[in-house]
Design a protein around this motif. Structure first.
Motif, PDB file in Angstrom:
ATOM      1  N   GLU A 113      11.640  -1.050 -11.125  1.00 39.69           N
ATOM      2  CA  GLU A 113      10.225  -1.254 -11.456  1.00 39.69           C
ATOM      3  C   GLU A 113       9.496  -1.955 -10.308  1.00 39.69           C
ATOM      4  O   GLU A 113       8.278  -1.900 -10.208  1.00 39.69           O
ATOM      5  N   LEU A 114      10.266  -2.621  -9.453  1.00 32.89           N
ATOM      6  CA  LEU A 114       9.707  -3.397  -8.349  1.00 32.89           C
ATOM      7  C   LEU A 114      10.517  -3.112  -7.097  1.00 32.89           C
ATOM      8  O   LEU A 114      11.749  -3.115  -7.143  1.00 32.89           O
ATOM      9  N   CYS A 115       9.828  -2.851  -5.995  1.00 32.11           N
ATOM     10  CA  CYS A 115      10.495  -2.598  -4.718  1.00 32.11           C
ATOM     11  C   CYS A 115       9.915  -3.550  -3.681  1.00 32.11           C
ATOM     12  O   CYS A 115       8.706  -3.534  -3.423  1.00 32.11           O
ATOM     13  N   LEU A 116      10.769  -4.403  -3.103  1.00 31.97           N
ATOM     14  CA  LEU A 116      10.345  -5.270  -2.010  1.00 31.97           C
ATOM     15  C   LEU A 116      10.444  -4.486  -0.717  1.00 31.97           C
ATOM     16  O   LEU A 116      11.532  -4.111  -0.288  1.00 31.97           O
ATOM     17  N   VAL A 117       9.297  -4.220  -0.113  1.00 33.12           N
ATOM     18  CA  VAL A 117       9.197  -3.367   1.073  1.00 33.12           C
ATOM     19  C   VAL A 117       9.063  -4.258   2.308  1.00 33.12           C
ATOM     20  O   VAL A 117       8.120  -5.038   2.408  1.00 33.12           O
ATOM     21  N   PRO A 118       9.981  -4.129   3.260  1.00 37.54           N
ATOM     22  CA  PRO A 118       9.896  -4.971   4.457  1.00 37.54           C
ATOM     23  C   PRO A 118       8.852  -4.473   5.440  1.00 37.54           C
ATOM     24  O   PRO A 118       8.366  -3.348   5.330  1.00 37.54           O
ATOM     25  N   GLY A 119       8.529  -5.309   6.406  1.00 35.78           N
ATOM     26  CA  GLY A 119       7.592  -4.918   7.456  1.00 35.78           C
ATOM     27  C   GLY A 119       7.473  -6.003   8.495  1.00 35.78           C
ATOM     28  O   GLY A 119       7.986  -7.110   8.329  1.00 35.78           O
ATOM     29  N   ARG A 120       6.802  -5.679   9.575  1.00 34.82           N
ATOM     30  CA  ARG A 120       6.569  -6.642  10.655  1.00 34.82           C
ATOM     31  C   ARG A 120       5.174  -7.237  10.569  1.00 34.82           C
ATOM     32  O   ARG A 120       4.988  -8.414  10.804  1.00 34.82           O
ATOM     33  N   ALA A 121       4.180  -6.389  10.289  1.00 32.93           N
ATOM     34  CA  ALA A 121       2.785  -6.832  10.247  1.00 32.93           C
ATOM     35  C   ALA A 121       2.115  -6.194   9.038  1.00 32.93           C
ATOM     36  O   ALA A 121       2.511  -5.113   8.592  1.00 32.93           O
ATOM     37  N   TYR A 122       1.093  -6.879   8.523  1.00 32.09           N
ATOM     38  CA  TYR A 122       0.411  -6.419   7.309  1.00 32.09           C
ATOM     39  C   TYR A 122      -1.085  -6.564   7.450  1.00 32.09           C
ATOM     40  O   TYR A 122      -1.580  -7.511   8.064  1.00 32.09           O
ATOM     41  N   ARG A 123      -1.792  -5.624   6.843  1.00 26.82           N
ATOM     42  CA  ARG A 123      -3.241  -5.725   6.671  1.00 26.82           C
ATOM     43  C   ARG A 123      -3.488  -6.075   5.211  1.00 26.82           C
ATOM     44  O   ARG A 123      -2.688  -5.746   4.336  1.00 26.82           O
ATOM     45  N   ARG A 124      -4.611  -6.685   4.931  1.00 31.75           N
ATOM     46  CA  ARG A 124      -4.925  -7.122   3.571  1.00 31.75           C
ATOM     47  C   ARG A 124      -5.102  -5.953   2.593  1.00 31.75           C
ATOM     48  O   ARG A 124      -5.070  -6.151   1.392  1.00 31.75           O
ATOM     49  N   ASP A 125      -5.281  -4.737   3.117  1.00 31.52           N
ATOM     50  CA  ASP A 125      -5.417  -3.570   2.231  1.00 31.52           C
ATOM     51  C   ASP A 125      -4.053  -2.971   1.865  1.00 31.52           C
ATOM     52  O   ASP A 125      -3.985  -1.926   1.227  1.00 31.52           O
TER      53      ASP A 125
END
Length: 181
Positions: A113-125
């Protein structure tokens, strides 16, 4: 900035970051208070890579709460998920990311039901910049559950280039705030 420049900037920010343990504690606290976390019976989580926010505490907490944990493994150009329990072994892949062993029980991301998606950088959208392989973007195309990223506030940028195939997350949880995208 191009994607490589963004990755380099974030690496520098994270390498210079102070109070890392406290920031990780705050991120974990925010995640555990999310209704989406509390209602989930199955959570997909990637183990942290390099200087990302550690996810082991969230995995251990999920087990304590009786949740099923799914861990991804890259096979060819596809990301496959496997059930991961407290006794299950992990092994490092060629990039050094911990993944399930060959004996792990295969699962479907759709179970979570929930997936923690990794990343290096994020935008508020909700758009994220990963490591460049596109594995999560491909895996998330059919996924209907809640997509959450955990990040240090230093990983938020006002803008960077996104592409047509990029899949945004629904929430970004930082040490300072929970952003509903």
């Amino acid at each position: 900035m191009n994607k490589q420049e963004v990755r380099r900037l974030i690496k520098e920010r994270l390498d210079m970051m102070e109070n890392r343990a406290e920031k990780e504690r705050l991120i974990h606290e925010h995640v555990l208070l999310l209704p989406e976390w509390q209602q989930a019976t199955c959570v997909a989580i990637t183990l942290a890579f390099r200087n990302e926010c550690d996810t082991r505490m969230l995995i251990e907490q999920a087990w304590q709460e009786g949740k099923t944990i799914l861990i991804p493994k890259v096979v060819g150009d596809e990301m496959i998920f496997y059930e991961h329990g407290p006794e299950d072994q992990l092994q490092a892949n060629q990039m050094g990311i911990s993944e399930p062993t060959a004996s792990a029980r295969r699962a479907s991301l759709a179970q979570a039901e929930l997936c923690l998606v990794p990343g290096r950088a994020y935008r508020r959208d909700g758009y994220r910049l990963g490591w460049g392989g596109g594995y999560y973007d491909r895996a998330l195309v059919p996924y209907a559950g809640c997509k959450v990223s955990i990040a240090f506030s230093e990983q938020l940028l006002s803008d960077f280039e996104v592409e047509a195939f990029d899949i945004p997350v629904d929430l970004i949880v930082t040490d300072l705030e929970v952003i509903r995208c």
